[in-house]
Design a protein around this motif. Structure first.
Motif, PDB file in Angstrom:
ATOM      1  N   PRO A   1      -0.565  -5.557   7.666  1.00 52.12           N
ATOM      2  CA  PRO A   1      -1.696  -4.634   8.345  1.00 52.12           C
ATOM      3  C   PRO A   1      -1.471  -3.958   9.627  1.00 52.12           C
ATOM      4  O   PRO A   1      -2.192  -3.075  10.051  1.00 52.12           O
ATOM      5  CB  PRO A   1      -2.876  -5.880   8.582  1.00 52.12           C
ATOM      6  CG  PRO A   1      -2.520  -6.908   7.422  1.00 52.12           C
ATOM      7  CD  PRO A   1      -1.009  -6.726   7.308  1.00 52.12           C
TER       8      PRO A   1
ATOM      9  N   TYR B   1       0.754  -1.172  -0.052  1.00 52.37           N
ATOM     10  CA  TYR B   1       0.157  -0.019  -0.072  1.00 52.37           C
ATOM     11  C   TYR B   1       1.069   1.201   0.035  1.00 52.37           C
ATOM     12  O   TYR B   1       2.087   1.183   0.590  1.00 52.37           O
ATOM     13  CB  TYR B   1      -0.866  -0.058   1.352  1.00 52.37           C
ATOM     14  CG  TYR B   1      -1.977  -0.951   1.276  1.00 52.37           C
ATOM     15  CD1 TYR B   1      -3.392  -0.669   0.511  1.00 52.37           C
ATOM     16  CD2 TYR B   1      -1.757  -2.177   1.869  1.00 52.37           C
ATOM     17  CE1 TYR B   1      -4.322  -1.615   0.276  1.00 52.37           C
ATOM     18  CE2 TYR B   1      -2.833  -3.424   1.742  1.00 52.37           C
ATOM     19  CZ  TYR B   1      -3.960  -3.058   1.257  1.00 52.37           C
ATOM     20  OH  TYR B   1      -5.058  -3.997   1.044  1.00 52.37           O
TER      21      TYR B   1
ATOM     22  N   TYR C   1       0.186   3.350  10.964  1.00 50.36           N
ATOM     23  CA  TYR C   1       0.621   4.599  10.272  1.00 50.36           C
ATOM     24  C   TYR C   1      -0.525   5.322  10.140  1.00 50.36           C
ATOM     25  O   TYR C   1      -0.706   6.429  10.151  1.00 50.36           O
ATOM     26  CB  TYR C   1       1.075   4.151   8.777  1.00 50.36           C
ATOM     27  CG  TYR C   1       2.389   3.287   8.910  1.00 50.36           C
ATOM     28  CD1 TYR C   1       3.469   3.875   9.714  1.00 50.36           C
ATOM     29  CD2 TYR C   1       2.780   2.210   8.122  1.00 50.36           C
ATOM     30  CE1 TYR C   1       4.559   3.384   9.865  1.00 50.36           C
ATOM     31  CE2 TYR C   1       3.866   1.503   8.361  1.00 50.36           C
ATOM     32  CZ  TYR C   1       4.813   1.889   8.948  1.00 50.36           C
ATOM     33  OH  TYR C   1       5.996   1.404   9.077  1.00 50.36           O
ATOM     34  N   HIS C   2      -1.679   4.596  10.189  1.00 52.53           N
ATOM     35  CA  HIS C   2      -3.050   5.560  10.153  1.00 52.53           C
ATOM     36  C   HIS C   2      -3.356   6.055  11.261  1.00 52.53           C
ATOM     37  O   HIS C   2      -3.828   7.186  11.049  1.00 52.53           O
ATOM     38  CB  HIS C   2      -4.266   4.308   9.881  1.00 52.53           C
ATOM     39  CG  HIS C   2      -4.214   3.737   8.419  1.00 52.53           C
ATOM     40  ND1 HIS C   2      -4.737   2.409   8.153  1.00 52.53           N
ATOM     41  CD2 HIS C   2      -3.597   3.986   7.252  1.00 52.53           C
ATOM     42  CE1 HIS C   2      -4.669   2.103   6.947  1.00 52.53           C
ATOM     43  NE2 HIS C   2      -3.933   3.039   6.593  1.00 52.53           N
TER      44      HIS C   2
ATOM     45  N   ALA D   1       0.872   5.128   1.110  1.00 50.33           N
ATOM     46  CA  ALA D   1       0.077   5.987   1.855  1.00 50.33           C
ATOM     47  C   ALA D   1       1.058   7.213   2.067  1.00 50.33           C
ATOM     48  O   ALA D   1       2.186   7.469   1.956  1.00 50.33           O
ATOM     49  CB  ALA D   1      -0.121   5.500   3.125  1.00 50.33           C
TER      50      ALA D   1
ATOM     51  N   ASP E   1      -4.218   6.022   2.860  1.00 48.20           N
ATOM     52  CA  ASP E   1      -3.845   5.102   1.547  1.00 48.20           C
ATOM     53  C   ASP E   1      -4.293   5.975   0.249  1.00 48.20           C
ATOM     54  O   ASP E   1      -5.413   6.612   0.394  1.00 48.20           O
ATOM     55  CB  ASP E   1      -4.346   3.616   1.481  1.00 48.20           C
ATOM     56  CG  ASP E   1      -4.059   2.609   2.826  1.00 48.20           C
ATOM     57  OD1 ASP E   1      -2.976   3.021   3.381  1.00 48.20           O
ATOM     58  OD2 ASP E   1      -4.643   1.836   2.890  1.00 48.20           O
TER      59      ASP E   1
ATOM     60  N   TYR F   1       3.542   0.209   3.028  1.00 47.64           N
ATOM     61  CA  TYR F   1       3.435  -0.829   3.961  1.00 47.64           C
ATOM     62  C   TYR F   1       2.632  -2.114   3.495  1.00 47.64           C
ATOM     63  O   TYR F   1       1.834  -1.689   2.434  1.00 47.64           O
ATOM     64  CB  TYR F   1       2.714  -0.389   5.169  1.00 47.64           C
ATOM     65  CG  TYR F   1       1.311  -0.123   5.236  1.00 47.64           C
ATOM     66  CD1 TYR F   1       0.266  -0.933   5.264  1.00 47.64           C
ATOM     67  CD2 TYR F   1       0.734   1.202   4.697  1.00 47.64           C
ATOM     68  CE1 TYR F   1      -0.942  -1.032   5.210  1.00 47.64           C
ATOM     69  CE2 TYR F   1      -0.513   1.242   4.460  1.00 47.64           C
ATOM     70  CZ  TYR F   1      -1.506   0.378   4.785  1.00 47.64           C
ATOM     71  OH  TYR F   1      -2.829   0.301   4.593  1.00 47.64           O
ATOM     72  N   ASP F   2       2.886  -3.226   3.828  1.00 45.36           N
ATOM     73  CA  ASP F   2       2.252  -4.415   3.594  1.00 45.36           C
ATOM     74  C   ASP F   2       1.449  -5.048   4.699  1.00 45.36           C
ATOM     75  O   ASP F   2       0.859  -6.132   4.548  1.00 45.36           O
ATOM     76  CB  ASP F   2       2.783  -5.394   2.624  1.00 45.36           C
ATOM     77  CG  ASP F   2       4.108  -5.814   3.101  1.00 45.36           C
ATOM     78  OD1 ASP F   2       4.518  -5.477   4.364  1.00 45.36           O
ATOM     79  OD2 ASP F   2       4.966  -6.720   2.627  1.00 45.36           O
TER      80      ASP F   2
ATOM     81  N   GLY G   1       0.289  -1.049   9.017  1.00 50.47           N
ATOM     82  CA  GLY G   1      -0.470  -0.236   8.419  1.00 50.47           C
ATOM     83  C   GLY G   1      -1.600   0.639   9.585  1.00 50.47           C
ATOM     84  O   GLY G   1      -1.880   1.855   9.550  1.00 50.47           O
ATOM     85  N   SER G   2      -2.261  -0.180  10.407  1.00 48.38           N
ATOM     86  CA  SER G   2      -2.819   0.355  11.581  1.00 48.38           C
ATOM     87  C   SER G   2      -2.237   1.389  12.400  1.00 48.38           C
ATOM     88  O   SER G   2      -2.770   2.703  12.858  1.00 48.38           O
ATOM     89  CB  SER G   2      -3.458  -0.491  12.639  1.00 48.38           C
ATOM     90  OG  SER G   2      -2.528  -1.244  13.213  1.00 48.38           O
TER      91      SER G   2
END
Length: 261
Positions: A240, A114, A246-247, A116, A253, A237-238, A243-244
């Protein structure tokens, strides 16, 4: 028509790249830092019949990056890629898909991630008990040693040279935390340019995980880039779980990115 780009093409090249500046962060940063004529970097462009630029390919050391917004001559670029060895190629997933359909290309192992970007700086945290420091040239080997403990990282022979070059050209920096005389976590940038930067190499030594160290290095990095230098920050990032994190820090994304390594 595909041909080498030169300084004479700079205005048209940057107008094209800035239509999607986050996706073109690497190309923009490398052109700003190293120009169009060097022994480790080359740039090609594809033009339509009206001489409009419709795609670009960058070679940086042993890596190639292709960008396009529409149909382009993937076979033409493929003819410029190395005839021997594994090809390191990357770009937007929809662009890379056109190379996958070509026969005879020795593409490396595929990795899709992904993509972002962050435009709002997160608040400084307090979870880490250790202060964040900025790495210098004397820390390069320690950075490489830390990265080598992360099985997901591909440590190729050129990685150290690229890290040193990024420091020299000010297109990259690393923030880290140290404990017991050991570099335990770090976050780096690559392809920094006048308005954006790519976060890379966010990692924690396996023996020091779950202490918030990597997040603290990233927050310190974001603060300097966004509050003090007014830059947009991007990352891949790949995972999850990553990713959470970073979000929560404000990343959103905007697409997918494919790398062959």
């Amino acid at each position: 028509m595909i041909r080498r780009l030169t300084e004479n093409d700079h205005g048209q090249t940057f107008s094209f790249l800035k239509e999607e500046p986050s996706f073109n962060l690497f190309i923009i940063g490398d052109i700003e830092a190293f120009g169009y004529e060097s022994d480790f970097q080359q740039i090609w462009g594809e033009f339509d019949k009206k001489q409009n630029l419709i795609s670009i390919m960058l070679r940086f050391h042993d890596s190639y990056l292709v960008y396009a917004q529409q149909e382009f001559n993937a076979a033409g670029y493929a003819s410029l890629l190395p005839a021997e060895g594994t090809i390191h190629l990357s770009g937007k997933s929809e662009v890379m898909a056109q190379f996958e359909s070509l026969e005879g290309l020795n593409l490396g192992e595929k990795k899709q991630m992904y993509f972002a970007e962050c435009r709002i700086c997160p608040a400084a945290g307090t979870s880490a008990s250790k202060s964040v420091q900025i790495a210098g040239f004397e820390d390069v080997d320690r950075i490489m040693q830390l990265r080598s403990t992360i099985k997901e990282f591909a440590i190729t022979p050129s990685r150290r040279e690229i890290l040193v070059q990024a420091m020299k050209s000010k297109t990259g920096r690393t923030y880290y935390i140290e404990e017991d005389g050991k570099m335990t976590a770090c976050s780096s940038t690559a392809a920094e340019n006048s308005f954006s930067a790519m976060v890379v190499g966010v990692c924690t030594h396996p023996e020091y995980r779950n202490r918030g160290y990597a997040s603290e290095t990233l927050k310190a990095l974001l603060k300097d880039l966004m509050e003090n230098e007014n830059k947009i920050v991007c990352l891949f990032y790949d995972n999850p779980a990553a990713g959470s994190i970073y979000h929560r820090l404000g990343f959103k994304d905007i697409g997918k990115w494919t790398m062959f390594r």
